[in-house]
Scaffold this motif. Structure first.
Motif, PDB file in Angstrom:
ATOM      1  N   UNK A   1       0.867  -1.184   0.000  1.00 43.25           N
ATOM      2  CA  UNK A   1       0.000   0.000   0.000  1.00 43.25           C
ATOM      3  C   UNK A   1       0.902   1.231   0.000  1.00 43.25           C
ATOM      4  N   UNK A   2       0.347   2.346  -0.455  1.00 44.00           N
ATOM      5  CA  UNK A   2       1.152   3.558  -0.579  1.00 44.00           C
ATOM      6  C   UNK A   2       0.278   4.801  -0.543  1.00 44.00           C
ATOM      7  N   UNK A   3       0.889   5.901  -0.116  1.00 47.52           N
ATOM      8  CA  UNK A   3       0.278   7.226  -0.224  1.00 47.52           C
ATOM      9  C   UNK A   3       0.988   7.927  -1.379  1.00 47.52           C
ATOM     10  N   UNK A   4       0.216   8.460  -2.313  1.00 44.21           N
ATOM     11  CA  UNK A   4       0.788   9.089  -3.503  1.00 44.21           C
ATOM     12  C   UNK A   4       0.181  10.477  -3.710  1.00 44.21           C
ATOM     13  N   UNK A   5       1.045  11.478  -3.890  1.00 43.09           N
ATOM     14  CA  UNK A   5       0.608  12.838  -4.217  1.00 43.09           C
ATOM     15  C   UNK A   5       1.131  13.176  -5.607  1.00 43.09           C
ATOM     16  N   UNK A   6       0.240  13.657  -6.469  1.00 39.31           N
ATOM     17  CA  UNK A   6       0.629  14.025  -7.836  1.00 39.31           C
ATOM     18  C   UNK A   6       0.104  15.427  -8.131  1.00 39.31           C
ATOM     19  N   UNK A   7       0.971  16.261  -8.702  1.00 38.18           N
ATOM     20  CA  UNK A   7       0.562  17.636  -8.972  1.00 38.18           C
ATOM     21  C   UNK A   7       1.342  18.202 -10.146  1.00 38.18           C
ATOM     22  N   UNK A   8       0.699  19.057 -10.889  1.00 34.24           N
ATOM     23  CA  UNK A   8       1.320  19.745 -12.013  1.00 34.24           C
ATOM     24  C   UNK A   8       2.195  20.879 -11.487  1.00 34.24           C
ATOM     25  N   UNK A   9       3.275  21.190 -12.196  1.00 33.82           N
ATOM     26  CA  UNK A   9       4.177  22.241 -11.751  1.00 33.82           C
ATOM     27  C   UNK A   9       3.518  23.599 -11.636  1.00 33.82           C
ATOM     28  N   UNK A  10       2.428  23.800 -12.368  1.00 39.78           N
ATOM     29  CA  UNK A  10       1.716  25.077 -12.314  1.00 39.78           C
ATOM     30  C   UNK A  10       0.372  24.967 -11.635  1.00 39.78           C
ATOM     31  N   UNK A  11       0.218  23.989 -10.725  1.00 33.90           N
ATOM     32  CA  UNK A  11      -1.106  23.774 -10.117  1.00 33.90           C
ATOM     33  C   UNK A  11      -1.554  24.936  -9.228  1.00 33.90           C
TER      34      UNK A  11
END
Length: 298
Positions: free
Chosen positions: A87-97
């Motif tokens: 299991x994992x916690x994952x954060x994903x975001x665009x450089x200009x978010x």
């Protein structure tokens, strides 16, 4: 034909970034890439982490920041007939978010430098790993989107101020490639990731890159600074080392499972890299564990 797949990410309503918790099904994801940054905290599981041209063991607690378009995947160990839990916690975001110029602000200059370093992948350790993992575990329970955003910025600042990290793709094999070059080389690494333990075909790899075999060999060496065969052997030896220290399987079984069709060739390649035979490497590792246990008891 297996390729490094492009993943399309879409934040949920009310959020400008993705914050998710995954079970072991997420570890089935193929070698893939996306234009977003990704911060991954492994809650449970052991196996192999593939980032660009880099392969390494991972365990629970693993904390990695990846830059945009850096191909990657985590593969869980295969247990006795069953795959281990994960299991994992994952954060994903665009450089200009938060706006195109947000991270250009003087107060955020350290985070901007962090983003630049993340182009080859960063694995965090020691106190930074412990502190950030704790923060991410707490944020996973947060329901307020504003507090979640502030928490993410605080985590990024903590990572940005840390020197407790290792660059994964240290030769920047993938990070410094143009988009066109990445589109050509990423599918080749995807093919290796999925097939290095089996029969790997130079013709197939060249076909994936849409090149002749001679042109492909020269191109691969130019990009990676290693030959295609050297890269395959490196992947196989890395896998074999994991099996030597984590299982009691016979050396011959490990040789074949790692992709070596001939045990004597496996011994030769292993000794060339590790300067010791596979059996002695295992014995040396076991002795070091016993010494650590004695020191812990004392």
């Amino acid at each position: 034909m297996i390729k490094a797949s492009f993943e399309v990410l879409q934040p949920t309503t009310g959020q400008s970034f993705l914050f998710r918790k995954f079970d072991k099904s997420a570890f089935d994801a193929p070698y893939h890439f996306h234009p977003e940054y990704e911060l991954t905290y492994i809650l449970e599981g052991t196996g192999k982490r593939y980032v660009g041209s880099h392969m390494e063991d991972f365990t629970a607690g693993d904390l990695v920041l990846l830059g945009p378009n850096l191909p990657h995947c985590w593969k869980l160990d295969q247990g006795k007939g069953e795959r281990s839990e994960g299991s994992a916690i994952v954060i994903q975001f665009d450089g200009g978010f938060l706006g195109d110029d947000f991270f250009n602000k003087n107060e955020l200059q350290h985070i901007k430098k962090l983003f630049q370093r993340s182009g080859c992948g960063m694995s965090f350790s020691s106190g930074t790993q412990t502190a950030v993992n704790h923060s991410l575990a707490m944020l996973s329970k947060e329901k307020n989107n504003f507090r979640l955003l502030i928490g993410l910025l605080e985590v990024l600042q903590r990572l940005a101020s840390s020197a407790e990290y290792t660059l994964l793709d240290q030769n920047r094999v993938i990070a410094e490639r143009t988009i066109a070059e990445q589109e050509r080389i990423n599918p080749v690494f995807a093919y290796l990731v999925e097939n290095f333990r089996e029969q790997v075909s130079l013709n197939e790899a060249a076909s994936i890159a849409n090149m002749t075999t001679n042109a492909f060999c020269k191109y691969f060496k130019k990009i990676t600074r290693k030959t295609f065969m050297e890269t395959i052997i490196e992947y196989r030896l890395n896998y074999a080392i994991q099996q030597l220290v984590q299982t009691d399987k016979p050396i011959s079984d490990i040789s074949f499972e790692s992709g070596f069709g001939d045990v004597s060739h496996f011994y030769k390649m292993f000794k060339l890299k590790m300067h010791v035979s596979p059996l002695n490497y295992r014995k040396k590792f076991m002795r070091s564990l016993e010494e650590e246990d004695k020191m812990a008891v004392a």
